[in-house]
Design an enzyme around this catalytic site. Sequence first.
Site, PDB file in Angstrom:
ATOM      1  N   GLU A 292       0.793  -1.237   0.000  1.00 15.22           N
ATOM      2  CA  GLU A 292       0.000   0.000   0.000  1.00 15.22           C
ATOM      3  C   GLU A 292       0.824   1.287   0.000  1.00 15.22           C
ATOM      4  O   GLU A 292       0.645   2.148   0.851  1.00 15.22           O
ATOM      5  CB  GLU A 292      -0.970  -0.008   1.188  1.00 15.22           C
ATOM      6  CG  GLU A 292      -1.892  -1.220   1.184  1.00 15.22           C
ATOM      7  CD  GLU A 292      -2.870  -1.254   2.348  1.00 15.22           C
ATOM      8  OE1 GLU A 292      -2.782  -0.403   3.248  1.00 15.22           O
ATOM      9  OE2 GLU A 292      -3.736  -2.139   2.354  1.00 15.22           O
TER      10      GLU A 292
ATOM     11  N   GLU B  69      -5.737 -11.066  -1.307  1.00 16.68           N
ATOM     12  CA  GLU B  69      -6.540 -10.872  -0.078  1.00 16.68           C
ATOM     13  C   GLU B  69      -8.030 -10.879  -0.412  1.00 16.68           C
ATOM     14  O   GLU B  69      -8.793 -10.032   0.068  1.00 16.68           O
ATOM     15  CB  GLU B  69      -6.177  -9.533   0.585  1.00 16.68           C
ATOM     16  CG  GLU B  69      -4.698  -9.346   0.823  1.00 16.68           C
ATOM     17  CD  GLU B  69      -4.364  -8.083   1.612  1.00 16.68           C
ATOM     18  OE1 GLU B  69      -5.282  -7.433   2.141  1.00 16.68           O
ATOM     19  OE2 GLU B  69      -3.169  -7.762   1.699  1.00 16.68           O
TER      20      GLU B  69
HETATM   21  C1  XIL Z   1      -5.840  -6.516   8.311  1.00 14.05           C
HETATM   22  C2  XIL Z   1      -6.062  -7.667   9.274  1.00 14.05           C
HETATM   23  O1  XIL Z   1      -6.874  -8.650   8.702  1.00 14.05           O
HETATM   24  C3  XIL Z   1      -6.699  -7.135  10.520  1.00 14.05           C
HETATM   25  O2  XIL Z   1      -6.837  -8.163  11.467  1.00 14.05           O
HETATM   26  C4  XIL Z   1      -5.898  -5.976  11.091  1.00 14.05           C
HETATM   27  O3  XIL Z   1      -6.611  -5.375  12.114  1.00 14.05           O
HETATM   28  C5  XIL Z   1      -5.625  -4.935  10.051  1.00 14.05           C
HETATM   29  O4  XIL Z   1      -5.058  -5.509   8.917  1.00 14.05           O
HETATM   30  N1  XIL Z   1      -4.910  -4.896   3.617  1.00 14.05           N
HETATM   31  C6  XIL Z   1      -3.819  -5.623   4.035  1.00 14.05           C
HETATM   32  C7  XIL Z   1      -3.932  -6.468   5.208  1.00 14.05           C
HETATM   33  O5  XIL Z   1      -2.788  -5.617   3.346  1.00 14.05           O
HETATM   34  O6  XIL Z   1      -2.724  -6.582   5.900  1.00 14.05           O
HETATM   35  C8  XIL Z   1      -5.030  -6.001   6.131  1.00 14.05           C
HETATM   36  O7  XIL Z   1      -5.168  -6.966   7.175  1.00 14.05           O
HETATM   37  C9  XIL Z   1      -6.311  -5.834   5.383  1.00 14.05           C
HETATM   38  C10 XIL Z   1      -6.147  -4.798   4.300  1.00 14.05           C
END
Ligand code: XIL
Length: 371
Positions: free
Chosen positions: A163, A269
């Site tokens: 990101e 994801e």
């Molecule tokens: C999220 C986790 O799932 C949560 O448990 C935590 O509170 C925050 O992060 N993008 C990403 C992930 O790259 O690392 C994030 O994961 C969700 C959005």
Amino acid sequence: MIYKKRSCSQIVIILVALIVFTFTACKSLNQKTTAEAGLKDVSEFPIGTAININKLINDQALMALQISNFNSITATGDMKMRSILPFENEFNWKKADTLLYYANKHNQRLFGHNLIWHSSTPKWVEEKGANDSLWLGEFMKDYIHKYVGRYKGKVAGWDVVNEAFESKGGAYRKTFWYNNLGKEYIANAFRYAHEADPEAVLFYNDFNIERDTSKLDAVLKMVEKFKKEGVPIHGIGFQMHIRMDTPNEVIAYSLEKAAETGLQIHLSEVDIIFNSHNDERLGGIENYSSITNEMKLAQAEKYKNLVLMYRSIVPKEQQFGITFWDFTDRDSWIKGFFNMKDWPTIYDDDLKPKPAYYGFLEGLKVEIEKK
Ligand code: XIL
């Protein structure tokens, strides 16, 4: 004696009946096996899930589903910097080691998420680094070398930087890392990771790049620059946190553009929500507070189409895999993070497969023209 009494034609009939029976039995067995096969068993590329390792190993039902469906595993939070190095000089390898042990035991690929992300930078690093960018640059190098080096040959690939662009549009995100090290921190992170494990597949990972073409263009511009300058980048991770109204045509276009780079493409994801949010923590907009049958079926179709697009657009040799971000509605991060109800995944709150599961499965199984 009995045999002798049978005529030749009777024997032929028995034989034919036997062959038919055996064939039917095998067929129904095959069908049964296929019906019971997990996602990974019908897929040509790895199917993964992100998960919290302690939750996983303490829940037998969850673990059984995880083992039968997936051959790749990512940590939701356990491998991020805040978990690995919460305090200065206090590396905490325990959860990453447990993930590795679990992955090996169940023949799964371990994927590293992530090395550098503004949202998981420990407080002590922010405090120290804000006053001393020289130190911060050295720290980043040392952290990546130690971490990637420790899991050399064991972690298959890494989200090296997560990101680094603004939620919308093509600007670099003004994060702690960017503000103190400039955009060069991204290329350097890839260089350090490659030095520590030359075999690891190194990804740039981001969200909204499947729907925001200016953001995607900026990422692709960076990728091309890296390739030209010899910065070791091997893959693009589409987080693919999508919504029911994210147009399939736009997703298809984005996958096609990204695939043109020749890099590995990871849907890293995946989840599909009905409600909406402003991309910020607690920024949920809850239009739906319950789910209907119709919505479930529409979600199944969306999941199916997503797999079909991945399979038909991304050339086989670039298919790094598809990873869910948690695979049950019970455990999904969406509700807590955006403070709203939703049903983003393929298993429901009771760990039962949703139509979405069968949609995804169907998407994996349907015959398509190969790229
Ligand atoms: C999220 C986790 O799932 C949560 O448990 C935590 O509170 C925050 O992060 N993008 C990403 C992930 O790259 O690392 C994030 O994961 C969700 C959005």
